[in-house]
Design an enzyme around this catalytic site. Structure first.
Site, PDB file in Angstrom:
ATOM      1  N   HIS A 195       0.833  -1.199   0.000  1.00 38.06           N
ATOM      2  CA  HIS A 195       0.000   0.000   0.000  1.00 38.06           C
ATOM      3  C   HIS A 195       0.864   1.245   0.000  1.00 38.06           C
ATOM      4  CE1 HIS A 195      -3.816  -2.104   1.521  1.00 38.06           C
ATOM      5  NE2 HIS A 195      -3.998  -1.669   0.302  1.00 38.06           N
ATOM      6  N   CYS A 509      -6.900  -3.486 -19.717  1.00 36.86           N
ATOM      7  CA  CYS A 509      -6.652  -2.897 -18.394  1.00 36.86           C
ATOM      8  C   CYS A 509      -5.365  -3.408 -17.743  1.00 36.86           C
ATOM      9  CB  CYS A 509      -7.846  -3.123 -17.467  1.00 36.86           C
ATOM     10  SG  CYS A 509      -8.154  -4.856 -17.107  1.00 36.86           S
TER      11      CYS A 509
END
Ligand code: PEP
Ligand code: MG
Length: 584
Positions: A195, A509
């Site tokens: 993260h 994507c």
């Protein structure tokens, strides 16, 4: 500004660049490992007092996290995860047990419990969980800070404009540091999927991770240069290198300004072909910055991120909240909500998935969803509720390899929709369901999949790995991972042609869509939309606006006829250079 430190010899270190940009500045070392709390056993009579100290630590620690969350703006969801972690029974009960049974003092009990949880994450042997250790450590530190009055927070004394050098940083640190105007992050450990890396990119702070030996050489106050794209870190830079970085930084700033000027212009080729440019997001907080950089919607919401960092499966209400936040944030622009793609390199303790010999070929994506139907049903119910409130959503299924899998999930969608209607809840007027084309099997039954799917989205990260049999996370074969392999291009061309012949839209994507040098190929293949990390949107648009669609088609005709990727790369390089796009 050139930055020189003449006293010590120049030292160049290499790590992994996870957020691009050049930074120059002075080192500020954040090394939590040096912080020690006194460890001692307590008498039986003191156990009650120590348990009360734990309670105070929890209450003060919770307040500290809530305050940090209030300052975190659009990144507050990560602090929310920390707050959940703070309340996790593993942590709360673990620390209480250490005091009550082992008679450890409160600080030692917290440290011991955090270490135990970190060891459990290690035992899972998964890169994602190894990275989550920094989150647990961050939460543990808030508790320890609350216990020891007067101990400064490790990140509170960092000066504006410093380059933070650390063994590891948690996402909470990244948020706190970004508010202090930090110029770059460099850490010794970490992974590109952490993260912290995702946040560094979202916050536009150059970052280099996995820079081994960093803390042996760096001290607070040292001059430092950071290249977040190439993963290069220079301590005590020479005058020459400082000057070179200053030129690179100026070049980067000029380029960013040039690209930003095009943010509001359409993604259209000189001969009038529109390509929809979309953002890939992992958390709802990314939507605002994506739209600001010109995203026309979200092409991929990786909903599995909601399952990470936690030990219980998210509820339908949590899914609804996350999806509604994305749909609402887009103000009518479209969003593609992918059902969870867990398994392989993304494991969630909440799912209790089996350990597998070959996880990339195992219980992953839709296979795991169909094996854990309740978790998938809950997610679908949440998505449907959000889509009933906002009409701009569609559902995407990962790792599809057969028509039966699509029909099975469609049946669940129909059942969940009927259940909502029966309970008197609103249901969406339309529920488009699309499939990801990521497996060679899906490529070669694309015509059959078009019968049961409303749209296609090609995931080249996986399609390349499964077509070429190259593990996408294995550094030993990384040099063989090749988007321009003719087998990949032929597969992509087949999928786009079939989709269009059968009246289905087809987007891309995977990271291939984010690489400006590959934009002519994506354009020439005929994709209707390209979805990518926000940081790539402007550079891709820059190329699109300068490359004619008919030239790109002719280019791809030549490329698919070639037999080797190296030859295709040469053709592409020439085509870009001929249009002044050589440095894309
Ligand atoms: C892909 O495989 O290209 C993709 C977009 O999915 P993920 O990277 O999440 O596997
Ligand atoms: Mg994939």
């Amino acid at each position: 500004m050139a930055l020189v430190s003449p006293s010590a010899p120049q030292h160049i270190l290499h790590g992994v660049g996870v957020a691009p940009g050049i930074a120059t500045g002075r080192v500020h070392v954040v090394d939590r490992r040096q912080r020690r709390h006194p460890r001692h056993h307590v008498d039986v009579g003191q156990v009650g007092d120590e348990l009360r100290r734990l309670e105070v630590a929890w209450s003060v620690g919770r307040d500290a996290l809530v305050q940090l969350q209030a300052r975190a703006g659009e990144h507050s969801a990560i602090l929310e995860a920390h707050l959940l972690m703070l309340e996790d029974p593993l942590l709360v009960e673990g620390a209480r047990r250490q005091v009550a049974q082992e008679r450890k003092c409160a600080g030692w009990a917290i440290e011991a419990t955090v270490d135990e949880i970190a060891a459990r994450f290690d035992a899972l042997g998964d890169v994602y969980f190894r990275e989550r250790k920094s989150d647990v450590a961050f939460v543990g530190e808030r508790l320890l800070d609350a216990l020891v009055v007067g101990v400064p927070q490790a990140v509170d004394d960092v000066d504006d404009g410093a380059v933070v050098v650390a063994h590891d940083l948690s996402p909470g640190d990244a948020i706190a540091l970004s508010r202090r105007g930090v110029r770059a992050f460099v850490t010794e450990v970490g992974g590109a999927t952490s993260h912290t890396a995702i946040l560094a990119r979202a916050l536009d702070i150059p970052a280099v991770i996995a820079c081994r030996g960093l803390l042996e050489h760096a001290a607070t106050g040292d001059a430092i240069l950071v290249d977040g794209a190439r993963g290069e870190v220079v301590l005590h830079p020479s005058a020459d290198l400082s000057a070179r970085f200053a030129v690179l930084a100026a070049h980067g700033r000029a380029r960013a300004e040039e690209l930003a000027r095009e943010a509001a212009l359409p993604a259209e080729t000189p001969d009038g072909r529109r390509v929809v440019l979309l953002a890939n997001v992992e958390i709802p907080d990314e939507v605002g910055p994506a739209v600001a950089r010109g995203a026309e919607g979200v092409g991929l919401y990786r909903s599995e991120f909601l399952f990470l960092n936690r030990v219980v499966v998210p509820t339908a209400a949590e899914h609804e909240q996350a999806c509604a936040a994305i749909l609402e944030g887009l103000q009518g622009r479209p969003a593609t909500l992918r059902t969870f793609d867990l398994g392989s390199d993304k494991l969630s303790a909440a799912m209790r998935a089996p350990r597998e010999q070959n996880p990339a070929l195992g219980l992953r994506g839709v296979r795991l969803g169909l094996a854990r139907r309740q978790a998938l049903r809950d997610q679908l119910r949440g998505m449907l509720r959000a889509m009933a409130r906002h009409s701009n959503g569609q559902i995407l299924l990962p790792m599809i390899g057969s028509v039966d899998e699509v029909l099975a999930v469609r049946a669940l969608v129909a059942e969940e929709s009927a259940a909502l209607a029966a309970a008197g809840e609103p249901v969406p007027a339309r529920v488009p369901v699309g499939v990801m084309i990521e497996l060679p099997s899906a490529v070669w039954i694309a015509d059959a999949l078009a019968d049961v799917a409303d749209f296609f989205s090609v995931g080249t990260n996986d399609l390349i790995q499964y077509t070429l049999a190259i593990d996408r996370g294995n550094e030993h074969v990384a040099h063989l991972y090749e988007p321009l392999h003719p087998a990949v291009l032929r597969a992509l061309r087949h999928v786009v042609d079939v989709a269009h012949a059968l009246g289905r839209t087809v987007g891309l994507c995977g990271e291939m869509a984010a690489e400006p040098r590959l934009t002519p190929v994506c354009l020439g293949l005929g994709f209707d939309s390209l979805s990518m990390p926000t940081s790539s949107l402007q550079a891709v648009k820059h190329v699109l606006r300068r490359f004619r669609a008919d030239d790109a088609r002719a280019l791809v005709d030549r490329c698919v006829a070639e037999s080797s990727a190296s030859r295709i790369r040469d053709i592409l390089r020439e085509a870009l250079a001929a249009r002044g796009l050589g440095d894309s």
